[in-house]
Design a protein around this motif. Structure first.
Motif, PDB file in Angstrom:
ATOM      1  N   ALA A  36       0.705  -1.181   0.006  1.00 40.43           N
ATOM      2  CA  ALA A  36       0.000   0.005   0.097  1.00 40.43           C
ATOM      3  C   ALA A  36       0.868   1.241   0.022  1.00 40.43           C
ATOM      4  O   ALA A  36       0.664   2.180  -0.734  1.00 40.43           O
ATOM      5  N   ALA A  37       1.977   1.375   1.010  1.00 44.08           N
ATOM      6  CA  ALA A  37       2.648   2.553   0.838  1.00 44.08           C
ATOM      7  C   ALA A  37       3.564   2.593  -0.328  1.00 44.08           C
ATOM      8  O   ALA A  37       3.498   4.011  -0.758  1.00 44.08           O
ATOM      9  N   ALA A  38       3.890   1.674  -0.961  1.00 44.59           N
ATOM     10  CA  ALA A  38       4.869   1.718  -2.232  1.00 44.59           C
ATOM     11  C   ALA A  38       3.919   2.186  -3.529  1.00 44.59           C
ATOM     12  O   ALA A  38       4.092   3.425  -4.196  1.00 44.59           O
ATOM     13  N   LEU A  39       2.624   1.743  -3.290  1.00 46.21           N
ATOM     14  CA  LEU A  39       1.607   2.340  -4.418  1.00 46.21           C
ATOM     15  C   LEU A  39       1.275   3.922  -4.365  1.00 46.21           C
ATOM     16  O   LEU A  39       1.281   4.360  -5.155  1.00 46.21           O
ATOM     17  N   LEU A  40       1.143   4.064  -2.975  1.00 46.51           N
ATOM     18  CA  LEU A  40       0.387   5.229  -2.700  1.00 46.51           C
ATOM     19  C   LEU A  40       1.846   6.333  -2.902  1.00 46.51           C
ATOM     20  O   LEU A  40       1.324   7.548  -3.282  1.00 46.51           O
ATOM     21  N   ALA A  41       2.918   5.978  -2.602  1.00 45.52           N
ATOM     22  CA  ALA A  41       4.138   6.790  -2.881  1.00 45.52           C
ATOM     23  C   ALA A  41       4.722   6.927  -4.228  1.00 45.52           C
ATOM     24  O   ALA A  41       5.279   8.087  -4.708  1.00 45.52           O
ATOM     25  N   LEU A  42       4.381   5.936  -5.066  1.00 44.71           N
ATOM     26  CA  LEU A  42       5.161   5.908  -6.287  1.00 44.71           C
ATOM     27  C   LEU A  42       3.893   6.181  -7.537  1.00 44.71           C
ATOM     28  O   LEU A  42       4.434   6.460  -8.822  1.00 44.71           O
ATOM     29  N   LEU A  43       2.859   6.198  -7.149  1.00 43.11           N
ATOM     30  CA  LEU A  43       1.819   6.532  -8.289  1.00 43.11           C
ATOM     31  C   LEU A  43       0.951   7.754  -8.231  1.00 43.11           C
ATOM     32  O   LEU A  43       1.003   8.473  -7.219  1.00 43.11           O
TER      33      LEU A  43
ATOM     34  N   ALA B 126      16.077   6.124  -2.709  1.00 38.67           N
ATOM     35  CA  ALA B 126      15.228   6.993  -3.179  1.00 38.67           C
ATOM     36  C   ALA B 126      13.948   6.187  -3.247  1.00 38.67           C
ATOM     37  O   ALA B 126      12.689   7.030  -2.727  1.00 38.67           O
ATOM     38  N   LEU B 127      13.664   5.132  -3.684  1.00 43.19           N
ATOM     39  CA  LEU B 127      12.659   4.552  -3.530  1.00 43.19           C
ATOM     40  C   LEU B 127      12.249   4.114  -2.099  1.00 43.19           C
ATOM     41  O   LEU B 127      10.914   4.411  -1.902  1.00 43.19           O
ATOM     42  N   VAL B 128      12.937   3.604  -1.269  1.00 40.29           N
ATOM     43  CA  VAL B 128      12.421   3.235   0.050  1.00 40.29           C
ATOM     44  C   VAL B 128      12.149   4.444   0.841  1.00 40.29           C
ATOM     45  O   VAL B 128      11.507   4.590   1.557  1.00 40.29           O
ATOM     46  N   GLY B 129      12.966   5.739   0.478  1.00 44.82           N
ATOM     47  CA  GLY B 129      12.581   6.940   1.266  1.00 44.82           C
ATOM     48  C   GLY B 129      11.060   7.497   0.813  1.00 44.82           C
ATOM     49  O   GLY B 129      10.298   7.887   1.696  1.00 44.82           O
ATOM     50  N   ALA B 130      10.828   7.151  -0.620  1.00 45.56           N
ATOM     51  CA  ALA B 130       9.451   7.348  -1.147  1.00 45.56           C
ATOM     52  C   ALA B 130       8.379   6.796  -0.193  1.00 45.56           C
ATOM     53  O   ALA B 130       7.295   7.066   0.299  1.00 45.56           O
ATOM     54  N   VAL B 131       8.597   5.408  -0.110  1.00 41.45           N
ATOM     55  CA  VAL B 131       7.840   4.619   0.664  1.00 41.45           C
ATOM     56  C   VAL B 131       7.572   4.750   2.089  1.00 41.45           C
ATOM     57  O   VAL B 131       6.470   4.904   2.554  1.00 41.45           O
ATOM     58  N   ARG B 132       8.659   5.126   2.537  1.00 37.44           N
ATOM     59  CA  ARG B 132       8.744   5.454   3.934  1.00 37.44           C
ATOM     60  C   ARG B 132       7.758   6.740   4.243  1.00 37.44           C
ATOM     61  O   ARG B 132       7.232   6.964   5.346  1.00 37.44           O
ATOM     62  N   THR B 133       7.946   7.727   3.424  1.00 38.33           N
ATOM     63  CA  THR B 133       7.097   8.974   3.655  1.00 38.33           C
ATOM     64  C   THR B 133       5.521   8.727   3.789  1.00 38.33           C
ATOM     65  O   THR B 133       4.904   9.480   4.344  1.00 38.33           O
ATOM     66  N   THR B 134       5.189   7.714   2.708  1.00 32.71           N
ATOM     67  CA  THR B 134       4.087   7.512   3.126  1.00 32.71           C
ATOM     68  C   THR B 134       3.608   6.601   4.226  1.00 32.71           C
ATOM     69  O   THR B 134       2.592   6.521   4.772  1.00 32.71           O
ATOM     70  N   LYS B 135       4.386   5.517   4.384  1.00 33.84           N
ATOM     71  CA  LYS B 135       4.279   4.447   5.477  1.00 33.84           C
ATOM     72  C   LYS B 135       4.039   5.334   6.917  1.00 33.84           C
ATOM     73  O   LYS B 135       3.186   4.778   7.654  1.00 33.84           O
TER      74      LYS B 135
END
Length: 399
Positions: free
Chosen positions: A115-122, A262-271
């Motif tokens: 969920a966090a990855a999709l919300l962060a990257l889409l 960069a990718l994990v940072g984006a996911v963390r921001t949403t998580k």
């Protein structure tokens, strides 16, 4: 004020309903588990084991609680011990090096990581290509991100992806591939050739990849190969893992995401706005579990393979068409040879008929529901004696 509330409902609630976030397909697991209790049925519906994982790992969780480790908020990225253990795991099994401080994120199970990855990257309007049948939460998560789901439908008997079709589905709006591998519900495990071909498509079209690897250690006939191991893929892949399936503690809800900073940072921001933190004491136990010897992982897979074969052989004898999986907890079957034409009706009636619960595969399809109309999924992550009794009960269907 009343009009305002009605307007809000119209703008928000109705679109969510239109995306099937409130349909039977998304509640069937709870419905069927409740039916199992009410009818004293054997529950082969939901994918959770009926025996807990290693006792020493359970003891590690109890010790952490009593020692005060993790009882208060753990670090938002996860405790250092677990982040280091995840990094060691990725290096040990796949030769992938990750910095535990910048490239590993601990989450509330694999579901939150996805969920966090999709919300962060889409962004709204982006397209996501995913294998259909889907793990059920994908439909909701992609809708919540405002993106469009594009199915790549897998068909029996082998459920292999059509790679030419995959490439044809890519448009200027395609942002990422969401790939569940090993695949739930079919149990399909991509070959090395398929993995490399999909990776090449992602690179050629400059796509991100989110790969849900919750069943990575539960493979039987084909080795799991992470996308991040393919040259050129580490920098565009978010790999997601889970302790629940690997260690048979599905209620602990400890997962992780690995990728570039960069990718994990984006996911963390949403998580941080989903659960913020969770599972503090369990994180210490999972850190210990990830360092279990190789024998644990191979024995677990061997035991599950034997249970797969036990259930598959029994179902074949009864008359089901059985699609034996390469991995996961699940067997997909076709009930048409039994004279049945509607898997939903079949599964809803099954507890009363024979005292067994299963899941209609149609709930995992969205764009092509007819593809799963006569297919039923059974879970085999149960004790052998339970599976034997389930086969005995199901044998009444053949009379």
């Amino acid at each position: 004020m009343t009009a305002g509330k009605a307007n809000y409902s119209d703008r928000v609630t109705r679109p969510l309903l239109n995306r099937r976030l409130d349909g039977l397909g998304n509640s069937i697991f709870g419905v069927m588990s409740a039916r199992a209790v009410a009818t004293a049925s054997i529950n082969l519906g939901q994918g959770f084991p009926d025996v807990d994982g290693p006792r020493e790992i359970a003891q590690a969780a109890a010790d952490a609680i009593l020692a005060g480790h993790g009882n208060q908020y753990p670090p938002p990225t996860g405790i250092p011990e677990l982040r280091r253990a995840v990094a060691r795991h990725q290096q040990r099994f796949y030769g992938l090096g990750y910095d535990p401080d910048t490239e590993v994120l601990i989450t509330t199970g694999a579901t939150e990581a996805i969920a966090a990855a999709l919300l962060a990257l889409l962004e709204p309007g982006d397209e996501v290509i995913a294998f259909e049948p889907y793990y059920d939460s994908y439909v909701a998560m992609i809708a919540m991100a405002g993106a469009t789901r594009v199915p790549l439908t897998l068909t029996p008997p082998n459920f292999r992806p059509d790679l030419d079709e995959l490439e044809r589905k890519i448009t200027s709006r395609t942002r990422l591939l969401l790939l569940n591998r090993p695949h739930n519900p079919t149990g399909m495990v991509l070959t090395a050739g398929e993995t490399e071909a999909i990776a090449r498509i992602a690179i050629d079209h400059d796509l991100l990849v989110i790969t849900d690897e919750a069943y990575e250690h539960l493979t039987f006939d084909r080795e799991h190969l992470p996308f991040a191991t393919v040259p050129g893929m580490r920098e565009r892949t978010v790999s997601i893992g889970s302790a629940g399936k690997t260690f048979s503690f599905t209620g602990w809800k400890v997962g992780w995401a690995t990728g570039t900073p960069a990718l994990v940072g984006a996911v963390r921001t949403t998580k941080q706005f989903l659960t913020y933190v969770s599972s503090g004491p369990f994180q210490y136990a999972v850190a210990q579990a990830l360092d279990l010897p190789d024998g644990y992982f191979t024995a677990m897979a061997d035991e599950l393979k034997a249970r797969r074969d036990l259930l598959a052989d029994g179902l074949k004898t009864i008359g089901f068409e059985v699609y034996s999986p390469d991995g996961t907890y699940f067997i997909t079957t076709d009930i048409a040879p039994l004279g049945e034409q509607d898997a939903m009706e079949f599964c809803l009636a099954l507890p009363d008929r024979v005292g067994v619960v299963a899941i209609p595969s149609a709930v995992f399809y969205d764009d092509h529901p007819e593809a799963g109309r006569t297919m039923v999924r059974f879970a085999f992550c149960k004790r052998p004696e339970v599976l034997t009794e389930a086969v005995s009960r199901l044998s009444a269907l053949a009379t």
